[in-house]
Design an enzyme around this catalytic site. Sequence first.
Site, PDB file in Angstrom:
ATOM      1  N   HIS A  76       0.845  -1.193   0.000  1.00  0.00           N
ATOM      2  CA  HIS A  76       0.000   0.000   0.000  1.00  0.00           C
ATOM      3  C   HIS A  76       0.879   1.241   0.000  1.00  0.00           C
ATOM      4  CE1 HIS A  76      -2.960   2.730   2.408  1.00  0.00           C
ATOM      5  NE2 HIS A  76      -2.935   3.049   1.129  1.00  0.00           N
ATOM      6  N   LEU A 104       5.527   2.885   3.207  1.00  0.00           N
ATOM      7  CA  LEU A 104       4.970   1.758   2.465  1.00  0.00           C
ATOM      8  C   LEU A 104       4.410   0.779   3.490  1.00  0.00           C
ATOM      9  CD1 LEU A 104       4.423   0.044  -0.037  1.00  0.00           C
ATOM     10  CD2 LEU A 104       6.756  -0.845   0.143  1.00  0.00           C
ATOM     11  N   GLU A 105       3.107   0.521   3.394  1.00  0.00           N
ATOM     12  CA  GLU A 105       2.433  -0.406   4.298  1.00  0.00           C
ATOM     13  C   GLU A 105       2.352  -1.766   3.608  1.00  0.00           C
ATOM     14  OE1 GLU A 105      -1.497  -0.208   7.145  1.00  0.00           O
ATOM     15  OE2 GLU A 105      -1.712   0.472   5.075  1.00  0.00           O
ATOM     16  N   ILE A 106       3.073  -2.731   4.146  1.00  0.00           N
ATOM     17  CA  ILE A 106       3.106  -4.083   3.575  1.00  0.00           C
ATOM     18  C   ILE A 106       2.099  -4.940   4.337  1.00  0.00           C
ATOM     19  CG2 ILE A 106       4.528  -6.127   3.208  1.00  0.00           C
ATOM     20  CD1 ILE A 106       6.944  -4.233   2.973  1.00  0.00           C
ATOM     21  N   THR A 144      -3.350   1.781   8.461  1.00  0.00           N
ATOM     22  CA  THR A 144      -3.458   3.224   8.232  1.00  0.00           C
ATOM     23  C   THR A 144      -4.871   3.637   7.836  1.00  0.00           C
ATOM     24  OG1 THR A 144      -2.612   2.874   5.988  1.00  0.00           O
ATOM     25  CG2 THR A 144      -1.024   3.558   7.672  1.00  0.00           C
TER      26      THR A 144
END
Length: 552
Positions: free
Chosen positions: A292, A303-305, A341
């Site tokens: 994301h 960066l949201e993994i 988030t």
Amino acid sequence: VERVGLVAALPMLLTGKRVRARRAKKMGLVDAITTPGGIAETGARAAVALAEGSLKRRPRKKNLMDRVASTAPGRALALRKARQQVMRRTRGLYPAPPAILECVETGLKKGRLAGLERESDSFGKLAVTSESRNLVRLFHAMNDAKKSAEGEAKEVQRLAILGGGFMGSGVASVSLGLCPVVVRDLSEEVLGSAARSIDDGLKRQVRSGAIRRVEADRRRSRLLLTTEVDDLSGADLVIEAVFEDLDLKRRVLAEIEERVADDTVFASNTSALPIGEIAAGARHPERVIGMHYFSPVPKMPLLEIVVAERTAKWTTATAHAFGTAQGKTCIVVKDGPGFYTTRILAPYLNEAVLLVEEGARIEDVDRAMKDFGYPVGPLALVDEVGIDVGAHVAQDLGRAFADRGLEGSEAMPRIYEAGLQGRKNGRGFYLYPKSKKKRKHVNPKIYELLGGESRRSVDPTEIHERLAFLMVNEAVHCLEEGVISSPRDGDLGAILGLGFPPFRGGPFRYVDSVGRGKISAAMEALAEKHGKRFVPAGTLTETVKNRGRFYS
């Protein structure tokens, strides 16, 4: 100040702005530049010249602004303007910039030694403030997040991106320095727009000195824009950035699995759709993951993994390594509605809309949260995200957490149906003039849709608590449920992805500084007045004796 003059020095002093080598030499900040391989030889020559007394400082050419600022009235004017800008940008929330201006003024008026003495005294006081400590902790947390994720990462030698829109072209821009990139879209027009966007970004990097022209040309040569799905074969990582529709994402995944190797990682750039549901019919669900990114991709650091139940560790390690190489700070979160988030942002934005429905002024809500420390007000942020996207996400997450009273406001779909989409069509909570010289202003149509033109004043503290406490509370729920693995990741995600005030340290540092007892008591009072969405998470109500702080 001595080297470059007051006017040029103030932006560097107040913001910590970095200056590239060629610019530094041009402005007189340095006397000479060299290549990385020539540093030792150049330094040795300079040392010999210094010892011999032949090393001369290059004279600096003073422009008109420098000459004006060198006079007492000009210096006073420059410092006054700087103070005004500092207060406008920081809203008085960061103590260092005003102290820096005091040190500069002291040095200019009373001499260098007096300025240095003032600097030493100010530094000692500032270094122990909560703002300083939280910013230092943020720096260390960002560095810690660069450590490799568990598992053996696969080397990405070719990247494929599905969707050439704003997000897809942004991901391509930050990846061309790492490997060849192929971008596929069904629309030639979209691909043309992506090509222009990527090229503009390369030109800006050349102008700023970030890369040389030869490097920009090399990166252009690595880019393939195509409408053909077969051009995606050979990719080690596929990042899907198509429209937020579950069926579409499943079809795209099935189409890709026909053409790539079994160990090709497939990442979805979804901001809210569960990764497990996207991978439900996949041949190899173990290689499906969420990556994301935040908009605009080249500028946003997070960066949201997102790891689903069946995602393999090597898949996670590959996504983490590639994201870190792109220059992102990565947090790994567990799959679920809204991930981390989006899940904590949704109630925050929803509460802002509810306040407007209750009669609050749009500008008052946004001003209050900027005074709290957010860079953008929540209603302005809804416009940036897009009212259509906001309505869709709010409804989905509202259904997922309805049992806790977090149903999405019915106002958002109503606003969208009235033709208000936000910044993308120039009409949302604000109106956005086409002329860049004109500023945005509140859209009166919103008041017609939400409660009428009669508006009332709302205490800024109430706005702070209702919005910030909901975000904090949801972050604590995420920690309790294992969506995030640590308070550190929760703080990084909120600050770098959502603009939670950095000087407050993130939701968990904020709870530690205010105290669980105070926050839980305030939320219980809000729950009695506004409903069960304010019921504090279990961890917030724990006594200090059991577990008083998130950080030891």
